[in-house]
Design a protein around this motif. Structure first.
Motif, PDB file in Angstrom:
ATOM      1  N   ALA A   1      11.855  51.575  82.298  1.00 48.21           N
ATOM      2  CA  ALA A   1      13.116  50.577  82.376  1.00 48.21           C
ATOM      3  C   ALA A   1      12.959  49.457  81.607  1.00 48.21           C
ATOM      4  CB  ALA A   1      13.503  50.237  83.862  1.00 48.21           C
TER       5      ALA A   1
ATOM      6  N   ASN B   1      14.746  48.530  78.068  1.00 46.95           N
ATOM      7  CA  ASN B   1      15.594  47.386  78.199  1.00 46.95           C
ATOM      8  C   ASN B   1      15.081  46.226  76.856  1.00 46.95           C
ATOM      9  OD1 ASN B   1      17.341  45.288  79.470  1.00 46.95           O
ATOM     10  ND2 ASN B   1      15.619  44.006  79.507  1.00 46.95           N
ATOM     11  N   THR B   2      13.566  46.445  76.620  1.00 42.65           N
ATOM     12  CA  THR B   2      13.216  45.653  75.536  1.00 42.65           C
ATOM     13  C   THR B   2      13.662  46.509  73.998  1.00 42.65           C
ATOM     14  OG1 THR B   2      11.227  45.041  76.678  1.00 42.65           O
ATOM     15  CG2 THR B   2      11.199  44.977  74.180  1.00 42.65           C
TER      16      THR B   2
ATOM     17  N   LEU C   1      15.378  48.176  86.882  1.00 42.71           N
ATOM     18  CA  LEU C   1      14.588  46.852  86.435  1.00 42.71           C
ATOM     19  C   LEU C   1      14.375  45.830  87.555  1.00 42.71           C
ATOM     20  CD1 LEU C   1      17.064  46.104  83.278  1.00 42.71           C
ATOM     21  CD2 LEU C   1      14.712  46.665  83.333  1.00 42.71           C
TER      22      LEU C   1
ATOM     23  N   THR D   1      19.349  51.020  86.610  1.00 45.03           N
ATOM     24  CA  THR D   1      18.320  51.022  85.563  1.00 45.03           C
ATOM     25  C   THR D   1      16.981  50.990  85.944  1.00 45.03           C
ATOM     26  OG1 THR D   1      18.702  48.632  85.951  1.00 45.03           O
ATOM     27  CG2 THR D   1      20.207  49.439  84.360  1.00 45.03           C
TER      28      THR D   1
END
Length: 250
Positions: A230, A234-235, A184, A182
């Motif tokens: 990323a 994700n948001t 993140l 990801t």
């Protein structure tokens, strides 16, 4: 000095030279009097003359001395300039660093150093990378030998120095317990007490490592502009999940 009487001028210049200064630089192309030159010669102090005004010379000398005396470290890896992003490529011997760098040079990017990179910290603000003088503009390619990158690919394929923006470590896929999918969790590589963004690239036969490094550099450039793919994804995913959550479910 010119405004002082001759005796006072010589006395003060002798006191200055007695401090064991490395040299005297006279700005604006001015000349020292013979008696002052004799004092400098007696104290074995070199005298230089420059046409620059004092302020400009001090600024230029300060920048030069900062570069010569700033903290420097040697990292074993190759440095490439990719779209203005300085990328240090690390990895175990034989992992494919040189082949990766060659692939990037063929795409039009510039080599800064091969295998050994000297990195200097300027006032703790940025890291500047270059190559040792003896290996500059050269690469070792296994099976071929030493090549001169400028001669083979042209002068556009080389660069003397570049700010370090990203560290990419090549690692054999079989040696990695977990592969980030990801992006993140950001990684950093510490050099001279400064944290540099870091990515680990899994390597195995068939993967275009040069392309992966190129994409990592592009992504780092976007992050520098405030765009993090990323986090944005994700948001977006969390917002979508929130909309589809049944009423009353916490």
């Amino acid at each position: 000095l010119k405004s002082l009487p001759r005796g006072v001028r010589v006395k003060r210049f002798r006191a200055l030279c007695a401090r064991k200064i490395p040299c005297v630089v006279v700005s604006r192309g001015a000349h020292l009097d013979d008696e002052l030159m004799a004092v400098a010669a007696a104290e074995k102090i070199a005298v230089f003359r420059t046409p620059m005004i004092t302020m400009k010379f001090i600024n230029a000398a300060t920048i030069l001395l900062e570069g010569d005396f700033s903290p420097t470290v040697t990292e074993f890896g190759s440095m490439v300039d990719i779209l203005g992003v300085g990328v240090l490529i690390r990895g175990e011997s034989g992992i494919g660093k040189s082949e990766c760098v060659l692939g990037l040079i063929e795409r039009g990017y510039s080599l800064v150093s091969d295998d050994v990179t000297r990195i200097t910290s300027f006032e703790g603000r940025e890291l500047l990378a270059t190559s040792p003088e003896v290996t500059r503009y050269h690469m070792e390619v296994r099976g071929i030998g030493i090549i001169n990158v400028a001669s083979v690919f042209g002068v556009g394929a080389i660069r003397e120095e570049k700010r370090l923006d990203l560290v990419a470590t090549l690692k054999d896929w079989s040696d990695m317990e977990d592969v980030d999918r990801t992006g993140l969790d950001r990684e950093f590589y510490k050099i001279l007490k400064m944290k540099v963004p870091h990515v680990t690239i899994p390597v195995r036969p068939g993967r275009d490592t040069a392309r992966l490094i190129e994409v990592a550099a592009m992504d780092q450039k976007l992050k520098g502009l405030g765009r993090n793919a990323a986090l944005e994804f994700n948001t977006k995913l969390l917002n979508l999940m929130e909309k589809k959550r049944p009423n009353g479910v916490a």
